[in-house]
Design an enzyme around this catalytic site. Structure first.
Site, short mmCIF file in Angstrom:
data_model
loop_
_atom_site.label_atom_id
_atom_site.label_comp_id
_atom_site.label_asym_id
_atom_site.label_seq_id
_atom_site.Cartn_x
_atom_site.Cartn_y
_atom_site.Cartn_z
N TRP A 101 0.84 -1.21 0.00
CA TRP A 101 0.00 0.00 0.00
C TRP A 101 0.86 1.25 0.00
O TRP A 101 0.56 2.21 -0.71
CB TRP A 101 -0.97 -0.01 1.19
CG TRP A 101 -1.95 -1.14 1.13
CD1 TRP A 101 -2.14 -2.11 2.07
CD2 TRP A 101 -2.88 -1.46 0.07
NE1 TRP A 101 -3.12 -3.00 1.65
CE2 TRP A 101 -3.59 -2.62 0.43
CE3 TRP A 101 -3.18 -0.86 -1.16
CZ2 TRP A 101 -4.58 -3.20 -0.37
CZ3 TRP A 101 -4.16 -1.43 -1.96
CH2 TRP A 101 -4.84 -2.58 -1.57
N ASP A 168 -2.27 6.75 5.93
CA ASP A 168 -3.25 5.79 5.45
C ASP A 168 -3.60 4.90 6.64
O ASP A 168 -2.81 4.05 7.05
CB ASP A 168 -2.64 4.97 4.30
CG ASP A 168 -3.58 3.88 3.79
OD1 ASP A 168 -4.68 3.72 4.36
OD2 ASP A 168 -3.19 3.18 2.84
N LYS A 192 -12.95 -1.57 6.30
CA LYS A 192 -12.28 -2.36 7.34
C LYS A 192 -12.80 -2.00 8.73
O LYS A 192 -13.42 -2.83 9.37
CB LYS A 192 -10.78 -2.20 7.22
CG LYS A 192 -10.25 -3.00 6.02
CD LYS A 192 -9.13 -2.36 5.28
CE LYS A 192 -8.86 -3.13 3.98
NZ LYS A 192 -7.96 -2.43 3.09
C1 LIG Z 1 -7.38 -2.03 1.97
C2 LIG Z 1 -6.31 -0.98 1.99
C3 LIG Z 1 -6.15 -0.04 0.95
C4 LIG Z 1 -6.99 -0.07 -0.29
O1 LIG Z 1 -8.22 0.47 -0.05
P1 LIG Z 1 -9.32 0.65 -1.22
O2 LIG Z 1 -10.43 1.28 -0.46
O3 LIG Z 1 -9.61 -0.71 -1.77
O4 LIG Z 1 -8.75 1.55 -2.26
C5 LIG Z 1 -5.17 0.91 1.09
N1 LIG Z 1 -4.37 0.96 2.17
C6 LIG Z 1 -4.48 0.06 3.17
C7 LIG Z 1 -3.58 0.16 4.35
C8 LIG Z 1 -5.45 -0.94 3.10
O5 LIG Z 1 -5.56 -1.84 4.10
#
Ligand SMILES: *Cc1c(COP(=O)(O)O)cnc(C)c1O
Length: 356
Positions: A101, A168, A192
């Site tokens: 990521w 993030d 999540k």
């Molecule tokens: C799941 C995830 C993403 C991707 O998220 P999307 O909403 O599918 O774009 C990005 N960063 C982290 C840390 C994630 O766990």
């Protein structure tokens, strides 16, 4: 048979959230209308956004210096939107590379300015969090991935720097208190720990805004979304509503501090079993272990399918590791009850009796 869903995302939500969401699809708030058919310009929806924003602020103890919006496009769109909105062509932003990521965030941001990768844990397969690096004082911001969903590592201490942090937090937001004032922006895909897929939560400190010279398309401009209170165009009404239900549930449980305690109990029990059980090995540096995504290997990889089958038989769903890293991964976000973690632990104990 009862299922215990350890999926990394979209993931389990509290049962009451599923029930309330289902009810709202049929008859939202006794209005005689489905949540799926109400106007995003109606007072009802304005109230939904206002309450969700207020709960985000309450849960994370955000001051009035911060704006909260819900967007679409996932966390993945934030990889470029953050750079597009916060970084000018000649400026430099610092990024820490802790896996897939982060790497995507770096790649996307590079189109908008100078990206300095100041640390990486790639040398050891992203199995730890880099710590001995310094952040250049002239960096516009420092980008971190607070929890590495795929590898199972988590930042437990922020680096020392006065540079605003952009994080993030897709996979660990609302699971522990944060040092709010350190952040210039925070983003998280909702699927999540916030709600369900389709909405993205973005938190921005006001002083970060309006400081780049480029022309930003309307739909990608944070200031425009903030001005329209997350309804610049038709927003993801239902995912935002599910986020509201989940944020209410969070409050009813005692909020973020309670989730921290619960996460420590759930993760602590699982890691203790991994460390005790001769059939399993933890994958990442002990001090950097994630409390949300617990990754482990079988000491005998020939038994991978057998363990997978034992999980299936117990109703345990989605414990296979990410396709790029293999092994196993149990994602235990806020909605995951201790009882389900206990079921997984019992399967591991049984497995050791038969195969250890
Ligand atoms: C799941 C995830 C993403 C991707 O998220 P999307 O909403 O599918 O774009 C990005 N960063 C982290 C840390 C994630 O766990």
């Amino acid at each position: 048979m009862k299922k215990h869903n350890f999926c990394s995302g979209p993931s389990i939500l509290p049962q009451v959230v599923f029930e309330q969401a289902a009810q709202a699809v049929l008859n939202w708030n006794d209005s005689g209308l489905s949540i799926l058919e109400i106007s995003h310009r109606s007072q009802g929806f304005v109230d939904i956004v206002d309450e969700a924003v207020a709960l985000v602020k309450e849960h994370l103890q955000l001051t009035d210096d911060y704006e909260v919006i819900f967007l679409s496009g996932g966390a993945t769109s934030q990889f470029f939107m953050t750079a597009m909105n916060f970084l000018d062509k000649e400026e430099t932003a610092a990024y820490v590379d802790t896996g897939i990521w982060s790497a995507k965030a770096i790649k996307e941001a590079a189109a908008f300015g100078n990206i300095s990768k100041i640390a990486s844990s790639e040398d050891k397969g992203f199995s730890y969090i880099p710590k001995s690096y310094s952040v250049p004082t002239d960096a516009k911001y420092l980008h971190l991935t607070s929890n590495n969903t795929i590898y199972g590592t988590q930042i437990h201490q922020l680096p020392e720097t006065d540079v605003p942090i952009i994080a993030d937090m897709s996979s660990d937001i609302f699971s522990r208190p944060i040092e709010v004032e350190r952040y210039g922006a925070i983003y998280a895909g909702a699927q999540k720990n916030t709600g369900t897929a389709g909405a993205t939560l973005v938190i921005i400190r006001k002083d970060m805004l309006g400081k780049v010279n480029r022309k930003i398309p309307t739909m990608l401009d944070y200031t425009k979304h903030i001005a329209k209170n997350s309804a610049l165009n038709t927003p993801p009404v239902f995912p935002i509503y599910v986020s509201l239900l989940n944020l209410r549930w969070l409050k009813s449980q005692g909020g973020v501090p309670a989730m921290k305690t619960l996460s420590e109990q759930k993760a602590g029990a699982l890691y203790a079993e991994i460390d005790r059980n001769s059939c399993f090995i933890g994958k990442v540096a002990v001090e950097d272990r994630s409390l949300m995504n617990i990754t482990f290997l079988l000491s005998n990889p020939d038994l991978n399918d057998k363990f997978g089958a034992a999980c299936d038989a117990a109703g345990i769903v989605a414990v296979k590791g990410h396709r790029l890293v293999g092994g196993f991964r149990a994602s235990i976000y806020n909605g995951m009850p201790m009882e389900s973690v206990q079921v997984l632990i019992e399967v591991m104990q049984e497995f050791e009796k038969e195969n250890g």
